[in-house]
Motif scaffolding. Sequence first.
Motif, PDB file in Angstrom:
ATOM      1  N   ARG A  23      34.635  48.644  49.468  1.00  0.00           N
ATOM      2  CA  ARG A  23      34.836  47.553  50.510  1.00  0.00           C
ATOM      3  C   ARG A  23      35.206  46.144  49.354  1.00  0.00           C
ATOM      4  N   VAL A  24      35.214  46.470  48.251  1.00  0.00           N
ATOM      5  CA  VAL A  24      35.411  45.135  47.332  1.00  0.00           C
ATOM      6  C   VAL A  24      36.752  44.197  47.579  1.00  0.00           C
ATOM      7  N   PHE A  25      37.603  45.037  48.162  1.00  0.00           N
ATOM      8  CA  PHE A  25      38.956  44.392  48.533  1.00  0.00           C
ATOM      9  C   PHE A  25      39.221  43.798  49.796  1.00  0.00           C
ATOM     10  N   GLU A  26      37.771  44.253  50.652  1.00  0.00           N
ATOM     11  CA  GLU A  26      38.098  43.351  52.019  1.00  0.00           C
ATOM     12  C   GLU A  26      37.911  41.873  51.793  1.00  0.00           C
ATOM     13  N   ARG A  27      38.373  41.079  53.100  1.00  0.00           N
ATOM     14  CA  ARG A  27      38.151  39.773  52.676  1.00  0.00           C
ATOM     15  C   ARG A  27      36.956  39.228  52.918  1.00  0.00           C
ATOM     16  N   PHE A  28      36.234  38.032  52.224  1.00  0.00           N
ATOM     17  CA  PHE A  28      35.165  37.425  52.436  1.00  0.00           C
ATOM     18  C   PHE A  28      33.763  38.609  52.130  1.00  0.00           C
ATOM     19  N   TYR A  29      34.442  39.785  51.657  1.00  0.00           N
ATOM     20  CA  TYR A  29      33.198  40.737  51.132  1.00  0.00           C
ATOM     21  C   TYR A  29      32.480  40.194  50.139  1.00  0.00           C
ATOM     22  N   ARG A  30      31.431  40.152  49.870  1.00  0.00           N
ATOM     23  CA  ARG A  30      30.789  39.889  48.624  1.00  0.00           C
ATOM     24  C   ARG A  30      29.366  40.887  48.563  1.00  0.00           C
ATOM     25  N   ALA A  31      29.263  41.387  47.230  1.00  0.00           N
ATOM     26  CA  ALA A  31      27.971  42.381  47.045  1.00  0.00           C
ATOM     27  C   ALA A  31      26.873  41.340  46.961  1.00  0.00           C
ATOM     28  N   ASP A  32      27.072  40.157  46.349  1.00  0.00           N
ATOM     29  CA  ASP A  32      25.978  39.290  45.919  1.00  0.00           C
ATOM     30  C   ASP A  32      26.463  38.032  46.935  1.00  0.00           C
ATOM     31  N   ARG A  33      26.363  37.832  48.185  1.00  0.00           N
ATOM     32  CA  ARG A  33      26.862  36.675  48.856  1.00  0.00           C
ATOM     33  C   ARG A  33      26.359  35.308  48.234  1.00  0.00           C
ATOM     34  N   SER A  34      24.771  35.131  48.160  1.00  0.00           N
ATOM     35  CA  SER A  34      24.090  34.055  47.585  1.00  0.00           C
ATOM     36  C   SER A  34      24.955  33.440  46.372  1.00  0.00           C
ATOM     37  N   ARG A  35      25.087  34.584  45.473  1.00  0.00           N
ATOM     38  CA  ARG A  35      25.401  34.243  44.080  1.00  0.00           C
ATOM     39  C   ARG A  35      26.894  33.669  44.059  1.00  0.00           C
ATOM     40  N   SER A  36      27.685  34.422  44.878  1.00  0.00           N
ATOM     41  CA  SER A  36      29.122  34.181  44.680  1.00  0.00           C
ATOM     42  C   SER A  36      29.317  32.979  45.446  1.00  0.00           C
ATOM     43  N   ARG A  37      28.618  32.356  46.461  1.00  0.00           N
ATOM     44  CA  ARG A  37      28.720  31.084  47.097  1.00  0.00           C
ATOM     45  C   ARG A  37      28.450  29.973  46.194  1.00  0.00           C
ATOM     46  N   ALA A  38      27.205  30.426  45.261  1.00  0.00           N
ATOM     47  CA  ALA A  38      26.540  29.314  44.585  1.00  0.00           C
ATOM     48  C   ALA A  38      27.554  29.084  43.473  1.00  0.00           C
ATOM     49  N   ASN A  39      28.328  29.975  42.785  1.00  0.00           N
ATOM     50  CA  ASN A  39      29.479  29.875  41.936  1.00  0.00           C
ATOM     51  C   ASN A  39      30.592  29.222  42.296  1.00  0.00           C
ATOM     52  N   GLY A  40      30.722  28.894  43.582  1.00  0.00           N
ATOM     53  CA  GLY A  40      31.999  28.377  44.306  1.00  0.00           C
ATOM     54  C   GLY A  40      32.987  29.217  44.948  1.00  0.00           C
ATOM     55  N   GLY A  41      32.658  30.637  44.943  1.00  0.00           N
ATOM     56  CA  GLY A  41      33.462  31.599  45.261  1.00  0.00           C
ATOM     57  C   GLY A  41      33.761  31.573  46.657  1.00  0.00           C
ATOM     58  N   THR A  42      34.957  32.003  47.027  1.00  0.00           N
ATOM     59  CA  THR A  42      35.406  32.262  48.352  1.00  0.00           C
ATOM     60  C   THR A  42      35.320  33.679  48.711  1.00  0.00           C
ATOM     61  N   GLY A  43      35.079  34.557  48.024  1.00  0.00           N
ATOM     62  CA  GLY A  43      35.207  36.102  48.650  1.00  0.00           C
ATOM     63  C   GLY A  43      36.357  36.711  49.068  1.00  0.00           C
ATOM     64  N   LEU A  44      37.806  36.124  48.449  1.00  0.00           N
ATOM     65  CA  LEU A  44      39.074  36.370  48.600  1.00  0.00           C
ATOM     66  C   LEU A  44      39.986  36.740  47.501  1.00  0.00           C
ATOM     67  N   GLY A  45      39.076  36.303  46.284  1.00  0.00           N
ATOM     68  CA  GLY A  45      39.879  36.700  45.017  1.00  0.00           C
ATOM     69  C   GLY A  45      40.557  38.028  45.013  1.00  0.00           C
ATOM     70  N   LEU A  46      39.539  39.055  45.045  1.00  0.00           N
ATOM     71  CA  LEU A  46      40.113  40.591  44.785  1.00  0.00           C
ATOM     72  C   LEU A  46      40.809  41.011  46.137  1.00  0.00           C
ATOM     73  N   ALA A  47      40.818  40.268  47.471  1.00  0.00           N
ATOM     74  CA  ALA A  47      41.482  40.528  48.537  1.00  0.00           C
ATOM     75  C   ALA A  47      43.059  39.991  48.054  1.00  0.00           C
TER      76      ALA A  47
END
Length: 473
Positions: free
Chosen positions: A412-436
């Motif tokens: 599921r890593v290429f799904e949009r807004f999918y994060r294996a570690d949601r809290s860490r990704s949001r803290a780093n400013g990620g959107t969850g759309l990079g791999l998508a």
Amino acid sequence: MLTRSLRWRLQLWLACLLVAVLGGFGFTIYQLQRVTVFAHLDEQLARRVAAVSGAVRGGTPPLPGAAPPAKEHFRPHDFAMTPELSALFDATDPDGLSFVVWSREGAVFKRSTNAASDVVRPSRAGSMDTRVHTLTRRGHREAFHFTELGDGVQVGRSFGPEAAALHRFAEWLFAAGAFVFVVAVGGGWWLTSRAIRPLEDIGAAASRISAGNLSERIDVTETHSELGQLAAVLNSTFARLEAAFERQKRFTADASHELRTRLAVIIAEAQTTLARRRRARRYRETIAVCLDAAQQMRRLTESLLALARLDAGETPLPRTIENLARHVSSCVDGVRRLAEGRGIDIHLDLQTAHALANPQRIDQLVTNLVTNAIHHNRPAGEVRITTRAEHGWALLTIADSGPGIPAEDLPRVFERFYRADRSRSRANGGTGLGLAICKAIIDAEGGAIDVASRPRGGTTVSVRLPGPASAAA
């Protein structure tokens, strides 16, 4: 309305075809029967014409079917009815067999008592015509013949019995045809209904799906028939449609959540700051927080716009032959300060690898992958990047030393807004759309991307882009 129904159209075509076939068949059978009946009647009349003609010529009247007397025996004489000849006619029946004999001068020489009084002597086709001719007149069938000396003989009979028999035969034909028509149309309706029922099921299922029940499926009973195969294809299509709607709903919900979270941060900071007077330093901190949230929203909207353009299949960007190693080196220089800030070492092993792709998309792809490897790495970790050419493809490999991705999350890593570690990704400013976005770029460029990972063993992203040989193809 009936003509709009496939079942009724098929039935109308079947009915018209049956009417044409049964009508033609019945008409042909009736005509054959009529010809047979009248041929039998004409044969009876011809035999009696021969018998009377023999008596007119003189000598013993020949029996029906016997050869006429020789020509040298032809001589006029007084015509007399013998018992054998009289037995061939029924003088008491007005509709029975009758005869009329004319002399060569045209006068009635002899007639049966049941012969019509207004019978007209038929005309002779030629002076030597001795053939037997037939005609129909006022409900009677008549056969006439002229001897060699010009005497005329006519035998007739009412064809009322034959007409009545033909009428009964026509009624029987009509009844039989009507029975066959009803049975055939009924059988056709049953077969048509049975054949169209799967189409009705498909239509009903499609209607329920269009009404919003995306989990609806068509019941497939005959998987090997054409309709069964169609139903299977439609079920597969409906399943993909349901999955696409689910992804779209999840995507919309996630995008709304991400935007709402950042807006909540901006609103909360602004409300807290405006609640009472504060020092200038506090105002600067609030503005910095709001600016960071706004920049995250900008990155999110840019990512969404990029995905929307890739999904819409807009006019393809021009492709040129690019050195993948040069693009990787340039992109790494752009993110090296970010890596140094996190203590991440980037190791490059770049070999010349030419790819047929759009340069802007290559830069976006490499930047996203390298940034993702930096963000999801352990402190003081490392990122190893290699490029090489192999079998007509340009290969890019990016490996980090991060915590890795659980095996259940890899699909599921290429799904949009999918994060294996949601809290860490949001803290780093990620959107969850990079791999998508990377997956969408690779698909648009005709390449392939794969992710391999193991817990606490880092993650490796492998990319394949088509080489220069693709330009000739």
